[in-house]
Write an enzyme that holds these catalytic residues in place. Structure first.
Site, mmCIF file in Angstrom:
data_model
loop_
_atom_site.group_PDB
_atom_site.id
_atom_site.type_symbol
_atom_site.label_atom_id
_atom_site.label_comp_id
_atom_site.label_asym_id
_atom_site.label_seq_id
_atom_site.Cartn_x
_atom_site.Cartn_y
_atom_site.Cartn_z
ATOM 1 N N CYS A 67 0.843 -1.198 0.000
ATOM 2 C CA CYS A 67 0.000 0.000 0.000
ATOM 3 C C CYS A 67 0.877 1.246 0.000
ATOM 4 O O CYS A 67 1.742 1.397 0.861
ATOM 5 C CB CYS A 67 -0.911 -0.010 1.231
ATOM 6 S SG CYS A 67 -1.731 1.569 1.518
ATOM 7 N N CYS B 67 0.492 3.319 3.452
ATOM 8 C CA CYS B 67 0.887 2.804 4.765
ATOM 9 C C CYS B 67 2.210 3.432 5.225
ATOM 10 O O CYS B 67 3.053 3.780 4.405
ATOM 11 C CB CYS B 67 1.011 1.272 4.720
ATOM 12 S SG CYS B 67 -0.539 0.413 5.037
ATOM 13 N N HIS C 209 -4.090 0.416 8.100
ATOM 14 C CA HIS C 209 -4.605 0.158 6.755
ATOM 15 C C HIS C 209 -6.065 -0.297 6.776
ATOM 16 O O HIS C 209 -6.809 -0.102 5.817
ATOM 17 C CB HIS C 209 -3.720 -0.912 6.097
ATOM 18 C CG HIS C 209 -4.045 -1.209 4.671
ATOM 19 N ND1 HIS C 209 -3.660 -0.382 3.635
ATOM 20 C CD2 HIS C 209 -4.739 -2.234 4.095
ATOM 21 C CE1 HIS C 209 -4.090 -0.896 2.488
ATOM 22 N NE2 HIS C 209 -4.747 -2.019 2.736
ATOM 23 N N ASN D 275 -13.497 9.825 -0.891
ATOM 24 C CA ASN D 275 -14.099 8.944 -1.871
ATOM 25 C C ASN D 275 -13.811 7.543 -1.384
ATOM 26 O O ASN D 275 -12.653 7.159 -1.304
ATOM 27 C CB ASN D 275 -13.401 9.201 -3.215
ATOM 28 C CG ASN D 275 -14.324 9.040 -4.371
ATOM 29 O OD1 ASN D 275 -15.546 9.072 -4.195
ATOM 30 N ND2 ASN D 275 -13.779 8.873 -5.538
ATOM 31 N N GLY E 114 -14.859 4.032 -7.282
ATOM 32 C CA GLY E 114 -13.643 4.240 -8.065
ATOM 33 C C GLY E 114 -12.411 4.450 -7.209
ATOM 34 O O GLY E 114 -11.371 4.888 -7.698
ATOM 35 N N CYS E 115 -12.517 4.176 -5.904
ATOM 36 C CA CYS E 115 -11.358 4.322 -5.032
ATOM 37 C C CYS E 115 -10.758 2.943 -4.803
ATOM 38 O O CYS E 115 -11.364 2.090 -4.159
ATOM 39 C CB CYS E 115 -11.763 4.961 -3.706
ATOM 40 S SG CYS E 115 -10.408 5.049 -2.540
ATOM 41 N N SER E 116 -9.563 2.718 -5.344
ATOM 42 C CA SER E 116 -9.011 1.362 -5.342
ATOM 43 C C SER E 116 -8.247 1.033 -4.063
ATOM 44 O O SER E 116 -8.017 -0.119 -3.764
ATOM 45 C CB SER E 116 -8.090 1.194 -6.550
ATOM 46 O OG SER E 116 -7.162 2.261 -6.574
ATOM 47 N N HIS F 64 -8.365 7.293 3.721
ATOM 48 C CA HIS F 64 -7.770 8.581 3.349
ATOM 49 C C HIS F 64 -8.777 9.463 2.628
ATOM 50 O O HIS F 64 -9.768 8.979 2.106
ATOM 51 C CB HIS F 64 -6.549 8.360 2.454
ATOM 52 C CG HIS F 64 -6.888 7.849 1.075
ATOM 53 N ND1 HIS F 64 -7.258 6.548 0.833
ATOM 54 C CD2 HIS F 64 -6.933 8.479 -0.122
ATOM 55 C CE1 HIS F 64 -7.489 6.394 -0.460
ATOM 56 N NE2 HIS F 64 -7.317 7.551 -1.062
ATOM 57 N N GLN G 203 -9.107 13.549 0.446
ATOM 58 C CA GLN G 203 -8.359 14.466 -0.398
ATOM 59 C C GLN G 203 -8.774 15.900 -0.123
ATOM 60 O O GLN G 203 -9.877 16.157 0.352
ATOM 61 C CB GLN G 203 -8.618 14.144 -1.866
ATOM 62 C CG GLN G 203 -8.242 12.728 -2.231
ATOM 63 C CD GLN G 203 -8.282 12.522 -3.729
ATOM 64 O OE1 GLN G 203 -7.683 13.296 -4.482
ATOM 65 N NE2 GLN G 203 -8.988 11.512 -4.163
ATOM 66 N N GLU H 234 -24.442 26.666 -4.912
ATOM 67 C CA GLU H 234 -25.031 26.697 -3.569
ATOM 68 C C GLU H 234 -24.859 28.066 -2.914
ATOM 69 O O GLU H 234 -25.701 28.489 -2.122
ATOM 70 C CB GLU H 234 -24.422 25.591 -2.698
ATOM 71 C CG GLU H 234 -24.792 24.202 -3.181
ATOM 72 C CD GLU H 234 -24.432 23.111 -2.184
ATOM 73 O OE1 GLU H 234 -23.975 23.428 -1.073
ATOM 74 O OE2 GLU H 234 -24.628 21.926 -2.519
ATOM 75 N N GLN I 21 -33.754 11.129 -10.330
ATOM 76 C CA GLN I 21 -34.986 10.434 -9.939
ATOM 77 C C GLN I 21 -34.645 9.436 -8.855
ATOM 78 O O GLN I 21 -33.539 8.881 -8.828
ATOM 79 C CB GLN I 21 -35.552 9.714 -11.177
ATOM 80 C CG GLN I 21 -36.870 8.997 -10.970
ATOM 81 C CD GLN I 21 -36.702 7.546 -10.541
ATOM 82 O OE1 GLN I 21 -35.647 6.956 -10.707
ATOM 83 N NE2 GLN I 21 -37.745 6.987 -9.966
HETATM 84 ZN ZN LIG Z 1 -23.443 21.838 -0.157
HETATM 85 ZN ZN LIG Z 2 -2.285 1.133 3.760
#
Ligand SMILES: [Zn+2]
Ligand SMILES: [Zn+2]
Length: 349
Positions: free
Chosen positions: A52, A55, A115, A155, A161-163, A168, A170, A184, A325
């Site tokens: 990883c 890590c 981890h 994410n 889509g986060c492998s 963690h 961002q 907004e 919807q």
């Molecule tokens: Zn908002």
């Molecule tokens: Zn890790």
């Protein structure tokens, strides 16, 4: 027009924050499913993974070695979408083909050296360490001359889509205010000027009175399924006191935020007894020199799961071409989240 029961017939609901409508079709909630079934979650990840790149002590793709960190750890993304060091500029081929340079910075925040942990499995004190890091980063990034907005988000899960399962998030700092936030701000500003009141503060008071869309709360934060939710188990986290950004929270409020994040993510994991995927992020006031008295700190969670750990909602077809919807109502979703335990299902065993 006569009134109707929200649970009984197709209708559309207005989202005053985004200034858009969502179609709600409660009668479709029981329709049979014959589509894709995602592979079910692999077994628990190890506490430390030598492969990883997040890590402690491991080598990252850019060739930098992580320190043996023991709490949260922040670094510049090795493959950053934004960079601080390019010149200002424009490319204007025609009115219909415009481009502008965009400066910024992308940071990665490791929530824990472990981890295998997620927010749902960290202690309140450990999550408060993450909250404090978010506050410091917002302040530091926001005080830089070419930064007008700081987007903090997480994410989570392969489905999003986060492998990498290492916990963690961002932080992206932009030279311009991104469209979602700008939209907004415009709604909150319009409401503030028209009614001399804060949109989200008024909304929070209504929901606290009605209670049917509340999920959980403490003295400082409330988690609820918004009246206009699009994703099946979408939630909105609102601070009880109106502040524009995370650093404005006092230390008790930061503990309150850590507590509510823990409780909400445990409920999410318990819903389908899986490590619940989502995109979660805060909306905070821009960091230019302008005052934003109308702005109220909040966080959105957008999880894709609909009916089980493997059956997800897709935003396709009508939603890409016309409007969002949903089938189960926000009231049903909040009732389901509300009845869940706040002890994580893996701790019970
Ligand atoms: Zn908002
Ligand atoms: Zn890790």
């Amino acid at each position: 027009m006569s009134t109707f029961e929200l649970s009984s017939q197709p209708h559309r609901r207005f989202n005053p924050l985004r200034n858009e409508w969502v179609l709600v079709s409660p009668h479709r909630a029981q329709r049979p499913w014959q589509g894709q079934v995602e592979a079910s979650q692999a077994e628990e990840p190890p506490k430390y993974d030598p492969d990883c790149y997040l890590c402690p002590g491991n080598l990252r793709a850019g060739g930098v070695r992580n320190p043996i960190y023991r709490e949260t750890f922040v670094f510049d993304n090795d493959f950053a979408a934004l960079r601080p060091d390019f010149a200002d500029g424009k490319s204007e081929q025609s009115e219909l083909q415009r481009a502008e340079s965009e400066a910024g910075r992308c940071r990665v925040v490791c929530f824990s050296p472990r981890h295998d942990l997620t927010l749902a499995r960290m202690s309140v004190a450990e999550i408060q360490g993450v909250v404090d890091t978010w506050c410091e980063e917002f302040q530091q990034l926001g005080s830089q001359p070419r930064v007008r907005a700081v987007q903090i988000f997480e994410n989570r899960g392969a489905m999003m889509g986060c492998s990498n399962p290492h916990p963690h998030g961002q932080i992206w700092a932009n030279e311009t205010v991104p469209d979602e936030l700008a939209r907004e701000i415009a709604s909150q500003k319009e409401y503030y000027e028209r009614r001399n009141a804060c949109l989200l503060e008024d909304y929070l008071h209504l929901e606290l009175e009605q209670t049917e869309r509340l999920v959980c709360a403490n003295q400082h934060f409330v988690a609820l399924v918004p009246f206009w939710a699009v994703w099946p188990f979408e939630t909105l986290l609102i601070s009880q006191r109106r502040v524009g950004s995370l650093p404005e929270l006092c230390s008790q409020e930061r503990t309150g935020l850590a507590d509510i994040l823990r409780r909400l993510t445990i409920r999410y994991d318990n819903l389908f007894r899986t490590s619940f995927p989502y995109t979660m992020g805060f909306h905070q006031r821009p960091t230019d020199e302008v005052a934003y008295p109308e702005f109220h700190l909040h966080a959105h969670s957008y999880p894709p799961l609909l009916r089980s750990a493997s059956i997800r909602k897709f935003m396709v077809g009508y939603e890409m071409l016309a409007m969002p919807q949903r089938d189960i109502t926000p009231e049903t979703a909040s009732a389901r989240l509300r009845e869940l335990s706040e002890t994580h299902y893996l701790e019970k065993a």
